[in-house]
Design an enzyme around this catalytic site. Structure first.
Site, PDB file in Angstrom:
ATOM      1  N   LYS A 110     -34.167  15.931  29.255  1.00 28.45           N
ATOM      2  CA  LYS A 110     -34.842  15.094  28.262  1.00 28.45           C
ATOM      3  C   LYS A 110     -34.751  15.827  26.936  1.00 28.45           C
ATOM      4  O   LYS A 110     -35.381  16.870  26.743  1.00 28.45           O
ATOM      5  CB  LYS A 110     -36.307  14.851  28.629  1.00 28.45           C
ATOM      6  CG  LYS A 110     -37.058  14.121  27.508  1.00 28.45           C
ATOM      7  CD  LYS A 110     -38.530  13.928  27.777  1.00 28.45           C
ATOM      8  CE  LYS A 110     -39.234  13.507  26.484  1.00 28.45           C
ATOM      9  NZ  LYS A 110     -40.683  13.326  26.675  1.00 28.45           N
ATOM     10  N   GLY A 198     -46.704   7.652  23.430  1.00 31.47           N
ATOM     11  CA  GLY A 198     -47.616   6.737  22.756  1.00 31.47           C
ATOM     12  C   GLY A 198     -48.412   5.841  23.689  1.00 31.47           C
ATOM     13  O   GLY A 198     -49.356   5.182  23.259  1.00 31.47           O
ATOM     14  N   ALA A 219     -47.299  10.914  30.065  1.00 25.46           N
ATOM     15  CA  ALA A 219     -47.954  12.091  30.650  1.00 25.46           C
ATOM     16  C   ALA A 219     -49.440  12.090  30.309  1.00 25.46           C
ATOM     17  O   ALA A 219     -50.291  11.904  31.168  1.00 25.46           O
ATOM     18  CB  ALA A 219     -47.299  13.374  30.140  1.00 25.46           C
TER      19      ALA A 219
END
Lengths: 269, 79
Positions: A110, A198, A219
């Protein structure tokens, strides 16, 4: 019904089929035990980790699930997606990805290249540079990007395996600030689109899926919820619900009411 | 005595120390010549020496030298 749909509707990235369209991050959890329970409740099959110095007590190492994050993921058969969190330049991000590949034996990464610690927003220039370098080095790049349709497409053209536009800045829980841009990114993408960052609550994740995203990554929304396990389960259902809704095809919005009960055959009362 | 930087802190360096020795010292796990842990698990760490990655197959073969800057990293919680 749900089981059938989720197992036949796998998310395929880089030829790997994932049964869950919820990708979990592990940041922000106060304890490894609590994190493990939340990951299991979420049903996730892919989970992000950060790369940091090995230290006793930071979850380091590949030991038992009780003492190490890597061990916990191995034990629960959850695929690991290392991130480059905390990198401000392409050079740092490439080095971090190389360390992750060596440590965790995966070429998935990522890619997160942020501009500054205040906004945590991606630095587009460094992101493009890092994507190009990592693709050349054989990485499968999951590019964390601004909700910019032009940049998202550019990252795909550079060889990103997935593009991951933000809904709102990291950790804000503000939801999806620009749903039109997310829709536009989805409509033009040839690689999976993962809504990343977000997300605050279940309806945000459902919306992401309704907008056509292939998966959601979150997360904080789980790890810092008052009841992380319950919230993880909420997200599991929200992602499935949003996906089904997107596939089902919603009714058009109308300016005026439209009765669903027939007027014909009413009794005289 | 000569020293190195190990994960950002000064550490003493014994003669003949290899990267594998440092990994064992930090993680508490014995390392085979292949770079795999002797306990048969997965080690989950990577090593950079002076900003260059040392592949695990080279851990036992790579001598650590005075003033080397060694970073041993692993997976931790992150989003």
């Amino acid at each position: 019904m749900t089981e059938t749909i989720t197992t036949t509707d796998a998310l395929v990235i880089d030829g790997v089929a994932l049964g869950s369209r919820l990708i979990m991050g592990t940041g922000g959890a106060p304890s490894l035990d609590g994190l493990g329970a939340a990951l299991v409740a979420s049903g996730t099959e892919l989970t992000t980790v950060a790369m940091r110095r090995y230290a006793a007590g930071n979850g380091g190492g590949g030991g038992d699930a009780g003492t190490s994050l890597f061990g916990l993921l191995l034990e629960n058969n959850i695929r690991v997606l290392p991130n480059t969190a905390g990198c401000f330049t392409a050079r740092e991000a490439v080095m971090t990805a190389e360390l992750a590949r060596e440590a965790l034996e995966t070429d998935w990464v990522k890619l997160e290249v942020i501009a500054d610690e205040h906004t945590l927003l991606p630095d587009a220039v460094e992101l493009v540079e890092a994507t190009e370098q990592l693709v050349n080095r054989g990485f499968k790049v999951f590019a964390y990007t601004n909700d910019d349709p032009v940049l998202a497409l550019r990252l795909e053209q550079l060889g990103a395996a997935a593009v991951m536009p933000l809904g709102a800045p990291i950790g804000t829980g503000l939801g999806i600030l620009n749903p039109h841009n997310i829709e536009l990114i989805v409509s033009r993408a040839g690689v999976p689109v993962v809504l990343d960052a977000g997300i605050g609550t279940a309806s945000d994740a459902a919306l992401a899926m309704e907008l056509g995203c292939d998966a959601v990554l979150l997360a904080t929304a789980v790890t810092r919820a008052q009841d992380p396990v319950r919230m993880a389960e909420a997200f599991k259902h929200a992602v499935i619900g949003g996906r089904l809704a997107a596939q089902a095809g919603r009714i058009p919005k109308r300016a005026h009411a439209l009765a669903s009960s027939a007027m014909e055959g009413r009794p005289d009362l | 005595m000569s020293t190195i930087r190990l994960n950002g802190a000064a550490a003493p360096l014994a003669a003949g120390t290899t990267v594998a020795d440092l990994v064992t010292a930090v993680t508490g796990r014995a390392i085979l010549a292949t770079g795999q842990p002797a306990d048969g698990g997965r080690i989950g760490v990577a090593v950079a020496r002076n900003a260059d990655i040392v592949p695990r197959s080279q851990w036992s073969l790579t001598a650590v030298e005075t003033d080397d800057d060694v970073e041993i990293v692993t997976a931790v919680q992150g989003g």
